[in-house]
Design an enzyme around this catalytic site. Structure first.
Site, short mmCIF file in Angstrom:
data_model
loop_
_atom_site.label_atom_id
_atom_site.label_comp_id
_atom_site.label_asym_id
_atom_site.label_seq_id
_atom_site.Cartn_x
_atom_site.Cartn_y
_atom_site.Cartn_z
N GLU A 175 0.85 -1.20 0.00
CA GLU A 175 0.00 0.00 0.00
C GLU A 175 0.88 1.25 0.00
OE1 GLU A 175 -2.51 -0.03 3.50
OE2 GLU A 175 -2.77 -2.20 3.35
N LYS A 216 2.23 4.64 1.40
CA LYS A 216 2.21 5.23 2.75
C LYS A 216 1.77 6.67 2.59
CE LYS A 216 4.64 5.46 7.09
NZ LYS A 216 4.36 6.83 7.48
N ASP A 254 0.73 10.41 3.25
CA ASP A 254 1.35 11.37 4.14
C ASP A 254 0.31 12.32 4.72
OD1 ASP A 254 3.47 12.34 5.46
OD2 ASP A 254 4.38 13.38 3.78
N TYR A 271 -8.59 8.01 3.14
CA TYR A 271 -8.57 6.63 2.67
C TYR A 271 -8.54 5.73 3.90
CZ TYR A 271 -7.52 7.52 -2.28
OH TYR A 271 -7.58 7.89 -3.59
N LYS A 275 10.53 3.50 3.44
CA LYS A 275 10.44 4.94 3.17
C LYS A 275 11.17 5.31 1.88
CE LYS A 275 8.89 7.53 5.99
NZ LYS A 275 9.10 7.90 7.38
N CYS A 292 10.89 50.67 -7.40
CA CYS A 292 10.93 49.62 -8.41
C CYS A 292 12.35 49.53 -8.99
CB CYS A 292 9.93 49.93 -9.52
SG CYS A 292 10.04 48.79 -10.90
N CYS A 346 11.85 50.67 -12.99
CA CYS A 346 11.45 52.00 -13.43
C CYS A 346 11.64 53.07 -12.37
CB CYS A 346 10.01 52.00 -13.94
SG CYS A 346 8.80 51.90 -12.62
N CYS A 405 4.69 47.65 -7.94
CA CYS A 405 5.12 48.85 -8.64
C CYS A 405 3.86 49.41 -9.30
CB CYS A 405 6.16 48.51 -9.70
SG CYS A 405 6.41 49.85 -10.88
N CYS A 438 6.15 50.96 -16.78
CA CYS A 438 7.32 50.28 -16.22
C CYS A 438 7.77 49.21 -17.22
CB CYS A 438 6.94 49.63 -14.89
SG CYS A 438 8.20 48.52 -14.24
S1 IVH Z 1 -1.18 0.94 8.90
C1 IVH Z 1 -0.36 -1.27 12.24
N1 IVH Z 1 -1.23 1.75 6.43
O1 IVH Z 1 1.79 5.70 8.92
C2 IVH Z 1 -0.98 -0.35 11.43
N2 IVH Z 1 -0.48 3.26 8.11
O2 IVH Z 1 4.12 5.32 10.59
C3 IVH Z 1 -0.43 1.02 11.44
N3 IVH Z 1 0.11 5.48 7.26
O3 IVH Z 1 0.17 6.15 11.99
C4 IVH Z 1 -0.99 1.83 10.39
N4 IVH Z 1 -0.34 5.07 5.15
O4 IVH Z 1 -0.67 7.52 9.94
C5 IVH Z 1 -0.95 2.07 7.70
N5 IVH Z 1 -1.34 2.37 4.19
C6 IVH Z 1 -1.08 2.68 5.46
C7 IVH Z 1 -0.60 3.95 5.83
C8 IVH Z 1 -0.31 4.20 7.17
C9 IVH Z 1 0.07 5.98 6.02
C10 IVH Z 1 0.57 6.22 8.45
C11 IVH Z 1 -0.35 6.17 9.64
C12 IVH Z 1 0.45 5.56 10.75
C13 IVH Z 1 1.83 5.88 10.31
C14 IVH Z 1 2.82 4.95 10.92
#
Ligand code: IVH
Length: 677
Positions: free
Chosen positions: A116, A118, A120, A226, A317, A411, A414, A429, A435
């Site tokens: 999945e 991650k 942000d 999500y 990451k 400016c 000019c 300006c 100008c």
């Molecule tokens: S699972 C055990 N799935 O990452 C389950 N977390 O570093 C823990 N996050 O607090 C969460 N995308 O805010 C999970 N697909 C995803 C995620 C996800 C982002 C964030 C979430 C969590 C943090 C942990």
């Protein structure tokens, strides 16, 4: 008096219909009705509920506007702790994780993972009882979080009621609240224009917007959601894998990310990671890595967790999109509308896939807020399509002699005294087209591709003709002779002829392009097209009052005032007359109306690099035939034209079963359509 049966039924119907549209919009990104029709349904429901307050229900879709501000957040205990994730920063660390999983499970075969993005944003837990959202809380320390129910109820993507079969009596849904990039950029632009502090990144934007005591503020922020997991569940049989969980979540009406895949074994996992990393820049939201979760819930159970993180998941990451570099100088630029912008010149630095050498500091307030000085070491960030920015100054590396940068009082081009309008963050300006900097910028804008499209008239040439005072207004371009053009620096005879031909060609344009080319403040391409479609004639626009202009979709009071002010200036009116006098013309908007065009009503999306045409050329040709070209794929899209390196739009077209054309297919379709003209 109690409401009649008919009113009760109508309210019920409206709520169901609106909820269904919410699902099409947020879950499938495929709206089925125009925004205006949706708004009409909402207004009708609001009216009926105002007239019959006894029928208001806490989970009616009208209850998403926010409520009275709180004095503080309540602490609430999660029914099941919210875990965090361990990180892996390279392939070896991921491989070590996979080995730990297999060792603990005592299996030699490949383990299957759900992969999945991650996201942000910030983690949230949604408590649903009998299918109704009763509480929402932030993660906090994992055991206790802050109750943000009122705020969460304003997020359109989060269902107030779940739908579908096999709903558990009680369930904690876990997921991520985030701010998609287009909304983030728009929010920051507005904040900067108002002299407010912009958000440093989309994650801060999501957290800052959700943790508001006044939920009416949250309601105005473009947040999305999500779901990806669950906490406590009572009373139902649950799916056996994380992948199936995604299917069930979607069936219950919860939005889930569509970039999820299954991978077995190290090689597939590395590949899945690389694929998401490549896609990252195409996604309309920020992701900072890839989460791998053991797919089988029975195996997850056997693995358990250590302290605050599960043993069955890891976050791989992405490398940082932030780099350090040095500020070599700070300059100010004068924009087309006179806005003075401080710009930091940097020692070139490769970040987020591009080399960055200049970064805008936006305005004086913003520059002082970040306290950027010449010689400073700064952290530069570039994420997705977001323009590069300075995140912060590394204070420990500041040189003693670094002086605070003072904005000029006059400016730099000019010499006029600069002005700052009350309530605006921008210094301007005021000299307008007296100008040279503003003349240059307005000529560049006038000749740009989406305006008059004068091919070959590059920035360097514009700078010369303005500096030599050969050109003071756009109309002057059309009076320069072959000798004058070819007398310019680095201008061959052939190039001069090409420019003359391009100028001649540009005389035949459209009202929308001409309006856009004039460079009226706040009148972009879309507004120009709306004005042209609404009024049909330039005369009518010139004569229109603020009230008349506000009738036009997408024109508000401020834009209307800018338009009126523009046409009130004698200078602007005479430039327009001069442009018409040199022969600039456009087809009558009514006669060009798309009424009897062969591709009328057909909706196209263009994506990727086409082999011979640019996307703008294809767009223009399609619009000429009456088609509409939009930026995002939905069920309403008739054709997606995909070139090389087409990404998420192509994928979406395939998922929705929208017909996909190559450039060749497009040309064939257009030539058949043209024959019908
Ligand atoms: S699972 C055990 N799935 O990452 C389950 N977390 O570093 C823990 N996050 O607090 C969460 N995308 O805010 C999970 N697909 C995803 C995620 C996800 C982002 C964030 C979430 C969590 C943090 C942990």
């Amino acid at each position: 008096m109690t409401a009649s049966e008919a009113v009760v039924q109508r309210i019920q119907m409206l709520r169901e219909e609106i909820n269904q549209h919410n699902r099409s919009y947020y879950q499938y990104d495929a709206p089925k009705i125009p925004d205006a029709d949706y708004d009409a349904l909402m207004r009708e429901l609001q009216l009926l509920e105002t007239e019959n307050p006894e029928l208001i229900s806490p989970h009616s879709p009208t209850q998403r506007v926010g409520s009275e501000p709180l004095s503080s957040f309540q602490q609430v205990e999660h029914q099941q702790p919210m875990l965090s994730l361990d990180n892996a920063f390279n392939d070896e660390e991921f491989e070590a994780f996979d080995k730990r999983v297999r060792d603990r499970l005592a299996i030699r075969d490949d383990v299957e993972y759900l992969v999945e993005p991650k996201l942000d944003g910030l983690a949230i837990s949604l408590l649903y009882e009998q299918g109704v959202l009763v509480r929402a809380a932030t993660r906090g320390d994992g055991k206790k979080g802050e109750e943000v129910t009122e705020n969460v109820k304003t997020i359109g993507a989060i269902p107030l009621e779940l739908t579908g079969q096999n709903l558990p009596e009680t369930i904690e849904i876990r997921g991520e609240v985030f701010m998609p990039l287009p909304g983030f950029q728009k929010h920051n632009q507005q904040a900067l224009a108002l002299g407010e502090k912009p958000f440093a990144n989309p994650r801060n934007a999501a957290a800052g917007s959700l943790r508001q005591l006044d939920s009416k503020i949250t309601a105005k922020r473009p947040l999305a959601f999500y779901s990806y997991g669950m906490g406590l569940v009572e009373g139902e049989h649950l799916p056996a894998t994380q992948k199936e969980l995604f299917t069930v979540l979607a069936q219950w009406g919860l939005p889930v990310c569509d970039q999820v895949t299954v991978a077995s074994g190290i090689a597939q996992c590395h590949q899945a990671y690389q694929q998401l990393e490549k896609k990252r820049a195409l996604l309309p939201y920020e992701i900072d890595g890839v989460v791998f979760k053991v797919n089988d819930f029975a195996l997850q159970e056997r693995l358990g967790f250590v302290s605050r993180a599960p043993r069955w998941a890891i976050a791989r990451k992405f490398p940082a999109q932030e780099k350090m570099t040095e500020v070599k100088a700070i300059d100010v630029q004068v924009g087309r509308t006179g806005a003075i912008t401080p710009v930091a010149r940097l020692a070139p630095v490769f970040v987020g896939g591009v080399t960055v050498t200049n970064v805008t500091l936006h305005n004086e307030d913003e520059m002082h807020r970040k306290d950027v000085r010449v010689g400073d070491t700064v952290i530069v960030r570039r994420a997705g399509d977001v323009i590069p920015e300075i995140v912060s100054v590394v204070q420990g590396k500041r040189k003693n002699e670094a002086k605070v940068f003072q904005m000029p009082t006059h400016c730099p081009v000019c010499g006029s005294k600069l002005e700052r309008t009350e309530g605006e963050a921008v210094i301007r300006c005021p000299a307008g087209l007296f100008c040279r900097a503003q003349i240059k910028e307005s000529i560049k804008h006038f000749s740009s591709r989406k305006a008059m499209d004068i091919d070959g008239l590059g920035d360097k040439i514009v700078e010369q003709v303005v500096s030599l005072a050969l050109v003071k207004t756009p109309a002057d371009l059309y009076y320069l002779t072959q000798e004058q053009w070819s007398g310019l620096d680095r201008m061959a005879e052939k190039s001069a002829n090409n420019i003359l031909a391009a100028l001649e060609k540009s005389k035949s344009t459209t009202l929308a392009k001409f309006l856009y080319a004039l460079g009226i403040r706040e009148v972009g391409e879309v507004t120009a097209a709306s004005l042209a479609a609404h009024f049909g004639q330039l005369d009518a626009i010139q004569r229109a009052s603020v009230n008349d202009l506000e009738e036009v979709p997408d024109v508000g009071p401020i834009v209307a005032q800018h338009i009126v002010a523009f046409f009130e200036l004698e200078h602007n009116r005479s430039v327009i007359s001069a442009l018409q006098a040199v022969g600039i013309h456009w087809p009558n908007v009514e006669t060009a109306a798309q009424a009897d065009r062969p591709l009328k009503g057909k909706v196209f999306v263009l994506t990727g690099t086409l082999p011979t045409m640019t996307r703008d050329e294809a767009k223009e040709a399609l619009e000429e035939l009456g088609a509409k070209v939009t930026g995002s794929v939905s069920k309403k899209t008739d054709f997606v034209v995909a070139g090389e390196a087409a990404g998420s739009k192509l994928k979406k077209a395939l998922t929705l079963g929208v017909e996909v054309l190559s450039e060749e297919g497009l040309i064939k379709l257009m030539s058949e359509a043209s024959r019908a003209l």
